[in-house]
Design a protein around this motif. Structure first.
Motif, short mmCIF file in Angstrom:
data_model
loop_
_atom_site.label_atom_id
_atom_site.label_comp_id
_atom_site.label_asym_id
_atom_site.label_seq_id
_atom_site.Cartn_x
_atom_site.Cartn_y
_atom_site.Cartn_z
N UNK A 287 34.13 39.87 34.54
CA UNK A 287 34.90 39.65 33.50
C UNK A 287 36.27 40.54 33.55
N UNK A 288 36.05 41.85 33.92
CA UNK A 288 37.21 42.65 34.09
C UNK A 288 38.02 42.41 35.41
N UNK A 289 37.35 41.96 36.37
CA UNK A 289 37.92 41.78 37.75
C UNK A 289 38.71 40.23 37.56
N UNK A 290 38.29 39.48 36.89
CA UNK A 290 38.89 38.09 36.63
C UNK A 290 40.06 38.35 35.62
N UNK A 291 40.01 39.34 34.75
CA UNK A 291 41.32 39.51 33.81
C UNK A 291 42.46 40.11 34.76
N UNK A 292 41.81 41.07 35.56
CA UNK A 292 42.98 41.86 36.34
C UNK A 292 43.57 40.86 37.48
N UNK A 293 42.92 39.94 37.94
CA UNK A 293 43.32 38.87 39.11
C UNK A 293 44.30 38.06 38.35
N UNK A 294 43.98 37.68 37.10
CA UNK A 294 44.79 36.69 36.40
C UNK A 294 45.93 37.26 36.03
N UNK B 266 51.85 41.52 44.37
CA UNK B 266 51.12 41.03 45.47
C UNK B 266 50.07 42.07 46.17
N UNK B 267 50.39 43.41 46.12
CA UNK B 267 49.56 44.39 46.46
C UNK B 267 48.37 44.48 45.54
N UNK B 268 48.75 44.41 44.24
CA UNK B 268 47.50 44.61 43.24
C UNK B 268 46.61 43.31 43.63
N UNK B 269 47.14 42.24 43.85
CA UNK B 269 46.13 40.99 44.03
C UNK B 269 45.42 41.31 45.23
N UNK B 270 45.88 41.85 46.28
CA UNK B 270 45.21 42.29 47.53
C UNK B 270 44.15 43.43 47.01
N UNK B 271 44.53 44.30 46.45
CA UNK B 271 43.48 45.30 45.77
C UNK B 271 42.49 44.75 45.22
N UNK B 272 42.45 43.69 44.19
CA UNK B 272 41.71 42.93 43.65
C UNK B 272 40.72 42.19 44.42
#
Length: 188
Positions: free
Chosen positions: A56-63, A78-84
């Motif tokens: 769930x936490x990963x899903x919230x971060x990505x969203x 974009x960098x945070x999306x790549x980190x996720x």
């Protein structure tokens, strides 16, 4: 943190939908972010999220980070999306492989935050680099150069000199590609 290895590790190759998400995230990270790019990444994310048990936490971060792609800081988003995405790959790939990529991304983030003059973010970036480096360093010449650059970045971050702290960022990102270790082959 939403994933832990080895607890969440999977003994399988990365699923095709995660690989597609990774490709889409890399494309956005490496260029200008267009509406079409955002749609591709969102589509890849939706397909992967619907096909795998994403914490769930990963899903919230990505969203959150996908929503920020159209913001005033598309490069950071974009960098945070790549980190996720990299965090999700950790379930399927060796920790060292993922940590090498994470280190490179934190170096890039350090450059972004230093250019913005954000002393708090710079200090956090340097700390993240140092923690990753604890797991990655070896006895090579390339490793010694990274260690020296990290010390310089730490000293500058502690003085809140964001410009000086950001100077080693490009070298850190380039040097990490030269640091190899047990089980890591060039180009792996």
């Amino acid at each position: 943190m939403s994933l832990a290895v080895p607890t969440d590790a999977r003994q399988a190759p990365p699923p095709a939908r995660l690989t597609a998400l990774d490709r889409a995230a890399r494309a956005v990270r490496d260029g200008e972010v267009t509406d079409a790019d955002v749609r591709v990444v969102r589509g890849a994310w939706t397909a992967y999220r619907d096909s795998d048990a994403v914490p769930e936490l990963s899903a919230r971060q990505m969203t959150r980070d996908l929503d920020a792609l159209g913001s005033s800081d598309p490069e950071g988003a974009a960098l945070r999306v790549m980190q996720n995405t990299t965090a999700l790959r950790l379930r399927y790939e060796p920790v060292r492989t993922v940590d090498l990529e994470r280190f490179s991304m934190w170096a890039r983030q350090l450059g972004i935050d230093a250019a913005a003059g954000d002393a708090g973010a710079v200090a956090g970036d340097v700390t993240s680099l140092e923690l990753a480096w604890e797991r990655l360093r070896d006895d090579s010449t390339a490793s010694a150069a990274v260690t020296a650059d990290l010390h310089a970045a730490r000293d500058a971050a502690d003085r809140e000199d964001t410009a000086a702290a950001g100077r080693p960022a490009p070298r850190l990102g380039a040097a990490i590609a030269k640091v190899q270790g047990p089980g890591i082959l060039p180009g792996e």
